[in-house]
Design an enzyme around this catalytic site. Structure first.
Site, mmCIF file in Angstrom:
data_model
loop_
_atom_site.group_PDB
_atom_site.id
_atom_site.type_symbol
_atom_site.label_atom_id
_atom_site.label_comp_id
_atom_site.label_asym_id
_atom_site.label_seq_id
_atom_site.Cartn_x
_atom_site.Cartn_y
_atom_site.Cartn_z
ATOM 1 N N TYR A 145 1.822 6.816 -3.769
ATOM 2 C CA TYR A 145 0.555 6.556 -3.086
ATOM 3 C C TYR A 145 0.829 5.692 -1.873
ATOM 4 O O TYR A 145 1.537 4.689 -1.976
ATOM 5 C CB TYR A 145 -0.416 5.845 -4.030
ATOM 6 N N ASP A 240 7.644 2.161 1.966
ATOM 7 C CA ASP A 240 6.316 1.614 1.720
ATOM 8 C C ASP A 240 6.484 0.494 0.696
ATOM 9 O O ASP A 240 6.597 0.737 -0.499
ATOM 10 C CB ASP A 240 5.373 2.709 1.200
ATOM 11 N N LYS A 268 -0.834 -6.158 0.103
ATOM 12 C CA LYS A 268 -0.908 -6.896 -1.164
ATOM 13 C C LYS A 268 -0.377 -8.340 -1.063
ATOM 14 O O LYS A 268 -1.069 -9.167 -0.479
ATOM 15 C CB LYS A 268 -0.263 -6.072 -2.267
HETATM 16 C C1 LIG Z 1 -1.950 -0.304 -2.649
HETATM 17 C C2 LIG Z 1 -1.000 0.555 -1.935
HETATM 18 C C3 LIG Z 1 -1.270 1.092 -0.670
HETATM 19 C C4 LIG Z 1 -2.619 0.979 -0.022
HETATM 20 O O1 LIG Z 1 -2.980 -0.328 0.286
HETATM 21 P P1 LIG Z 1 -4.533 -0.668 0.480
HETATM 22 O O2 LIG Z 1 -4.512 -2.113 0.889
HETATM 23 O O3 LIG Z 1 -5.193 -0.405 -0.826
HETATM 24 O O4 LIG Z 1 -5.042 0.205 1.560
HETATM 25 C C5 LIG Z 1 -0.267 1.756 -0.011
HETATM 26 N N1 LIG Z 1 0.945 1.907 -0.562
HETATM 27 C C6 LIG Z 1 1.240 1.428 -1.771
HETATM 28 C C7 LIG Z 1 2.613 1.606 -2.329
HETATM 29 C C8 LIG Z 1 0.278 0.754 -2.509
HETATM 30 O O5 LIG Z 1 0.562 0.320 -3.737
#
Ligand SMILES: *Cc1c(COP(=O)(O)O)cnc(C)c1O
Length: 429
Positions: A145, A240, A268
Site C-alpha cells: 500500500y 516507501d 507516520k
Molecule cells: C500509511 C501508508 C501510506 C499512506 O500514508 P497516509 O499518511 O495514510 O496517506 C503509504 N505507504 C505506506 C507504506 C503506508 O503504510
C-alpha cells in the site's frame, strides 16, 4: 461486563453525516465485524474510549506514536508553537532544521520535500520518477500500500485487502495500465516485467518491509536484486518507508537492511501523530522538483509549523537516545517469544512474522511471504481473536492484513497480559 453502548450510539450518529461513519475505511471494523470503539483520549501505551474502557494499544495510530501517546516533550512543543500561530504559508527556519535532521539520520537523502501525508509523498515520488526518466510505467507489489493515489490502487494492501476490493471504480483504465504488479519476494517476476516493458519503466516502488498485508519480511537477496535491476535498467528505485522509516532503525529500512534507494518516502513517525509526509533522495533527481525544475508539487500546509515541531521533537528524541528504538525492538521480541512459545503446542496452524517493532500473527500453516500466502490465513479466526482481545482491553489492528505497531510506552506486563489473553482465547475455540 464489557460495554461499548456510547460508542455504538456515536457510530450510528456518525453514519448519518460521514460515509460509513469514518474518515478512513479500516476504522469501521467492517471486516472484523461489530462496532468500532470511539476514542476519548490516549496516554502512553493506552487508549481510553467514550464508555470508560481502557485498551493496551498495538496500533499507535498505525505507526506514528513510537514512543507512546501524548509524549510530554511533543505535546509541550506543539502547545508552545501554537501560541505563535498555526500556519504562515511562508518559509520558516524550523523547516530547514527538520530537513537537516532527517538528512543527518537517513542514508541517500540529499534533498527532502515535506508534504502532509504518506499518500502525497508517494504520489509525488512517482510523478518525479516519471518526470526524471521520461517513462510512464511503474512497478508495485501485490499487497503493498502506498496511499490512495490512483496509480497505487491496483492490487493494493491495507484497507483494500481488508475489504476485498480488487478494482477501484474511478481509477481509469489508462492509469491502471501504467501500473504493473508483481508478487512480493519474487525477483524473477519483476525481471520479466522489466524485460517486457523495456525502457518504459520509470520506477519500482516497494515497502522494504511490507506492513499492509500483515508484516512481511523481504527474503535475502530480494531487495538487492531489485536494486541491481534498477541500476542496470535506469529505473528509479523508491523505498516507501512511510511505515518503516524511523522505526526499523534511525536510518529506516535502508540502514537496517543495508540497501540503497534512489528516492525514499516518509510519513507516520516523521510527524509524531500530526499530518506529515516527506519524499527525498538523490540531488540529481530531487532537483527536477519545482521551483528548481518543472515537476510541479506544492502544498498550502506543507511544512506546517505545528507538524514540523512535533516531528522534529520526536525525531530528535530518537536520534539523541538510540537506545529507545532498541528498547521497543526488545519488547516486540518479547511479544514474539511469548506468542510463539504459547502457540507452539496448541495444534493451531500459525505463523508470527516479526522484525524490529513490527509484528503480525497469521493463523495459517504456510509461511506468509506475499499477498497470496497472506490470503490463506483463517480470517474468521483472526476476527474472533481480535474481538476477544478488544473486549478484554487489548486493541489490535481490526484486520488480519495489517501489521501491529509497538510503542515504547508498553510495559513487559502489558505484553505478558496480551500473551496470556491470547492463550485464554485459544482455549475458547
Ligand atoms: C500509511 C501508508 C501510506 C499512506 O500514508 P497516509 O499518511 O495514510 O496517506 C503509504 N505507504 C505506506 C507504506 C503506508 O503504510
Amino acid at each position: 461486563m464489557y460495554n461499548i453502548g456510547t460508542s455504538q450510539q456515536l457510530f450510528e450518529k456518525a453514519k448519518q453525516s460521514i460515509p460509513g461513519g469514518v474518515n478512513s475505511p479500516v476504522r469501521a471494523f467492517k471486516s472484523v465485524g461489530g462496532s468500532p470503539v470511539f476514542i476519548k483520549k490516549a496516554r502512553g501505551a493506552y487508549l481510553y474510549d467514550v464508555d470508560g474502557n481502557e485498551y493496551i494499544d498495538y496500533i499507535a495510530s498505525w505507526g506514528p506514536l513510537i514512543l507512546g501517546h501524548a509524549y510530554p516533550k511533543v505535546v509541550q512543543a506543539i502547545q508552545e508553537a501554537a501560541e505563535n500561530g498555526t500556519s504562515y504559508g511562508a518559509p520558516t527556519e524550523l523547516e530547514s532544521k527538520m530537513a537537516e535532521l532527517i538528512i543527518s539520520m537517513v542514508p541517500n537523502v540529499d534533498l527532502i520535500r515535506m508534504v502532509s501525508s504518506g499518500t502525497e509523498a508517494c504520489m509525488s515520488a512517482i510523478r518525479l520518477a516519471r518526470g526524471y526518466t521520461g517513462r510512464n510505467k511503474i512497478i508495485k507489489f501485490e499487497g503493498c500500500y502506498h496511499g490512495h493515489a490512483d496509480s497505487f490502487l491496483v492490487k493494493a494492501g491495507s484497507g483494500l485487502a481488508t475489504l476485498g476490493i480488487q478494482n477501484v471504480p474511478g481509477v481509469t483504465q489508462a492509469v491502471a495500465e501504467d501500473t504493473l504488479t508483481a508478487p512480493y519476494n519474487n525477483l524473477e517476476a519483476v525481471e520479466a516485467l522489466v524485460k517486457a516493458h523495456k525502457d518504459n519503466v520509470a520506477a519500482i516502488i516497494i515497502e522494504p518491509v511490507a506492513g499492509n498485508m500483515g508484516c512481511i519480511i523481504p527474503k535475502p537477496g530480494f531487495l538487492q536484486g531489485l536494486r541491481d535491476l534498477c541500476t542496470r535498467e535506469g529505473i528509479v528505485f523508491i523505498f516507501d518507508e512511510v511505515m518503516n522509516g524511523f522505526r526499523l532503525a534511525l536510518g529506516g529500512a535502508q540502514e537496517r537492511l543495508g540497501i540503497d534507494a534512489d528516492l525514499v518516502t516518509y510519513g507516520k513517525v516523521i510527524g509524531a501523530g500530526m499530518p506529515v509526509g516527506a519524499f527525498g533522495g538523490k540531488r540529481e533527481i530531487m532537483s527536477q522538483i519545482a521551483p528548481l525544475g518543472a515537476v510541479y508539487q506544492a502544498g498550502t500546509l506543507s511544512g506546517n509549523p505545528l507538524a514540523m515541531v512535533a516531528g522534529y521533537t520526536l525525531l530528535s528524541e530518537l536520534k539523541n537516545n538510540p537506545g529507545l528504538l532498541e528498547e521497543v525492538d526488545r519488547k516486540t521480541g518479547h511479544l514474539y517469544d511469548g506468542l510463539t512459545e504459547m502457540l507452539s503446542n496448541k495444534g493451531i496452524p500459525y505463523h508470527v512474522n516479526q522484525i524490529g517493532s513490527m509484528i503480525s500473527v497469521h493463523f495459517t500453516g504456510t509461511p506468509v511471504i506475499d499477498y497470496a500466502s497472506a490470503s490463506k490465513q483463517d480470517i474468521g479466526l483472526f476476527n474472533k481473536y481480535f474481538h476477544y482481545l478488544l473486549s478484554n482491553g487489548v486493541y489490535l489492528p481490526p484486520s488480519a492484513y495489517e501489521s501491529w505497531f509497538l510503542n515504547n510506552a508498553l510495559s513487559y506486563d502489558d505484553i505478558d497480559r496480551t500473551v496470556a489473553l491470547t492463550d485464554d482465547f485459544l482455549a475458547t475455540i
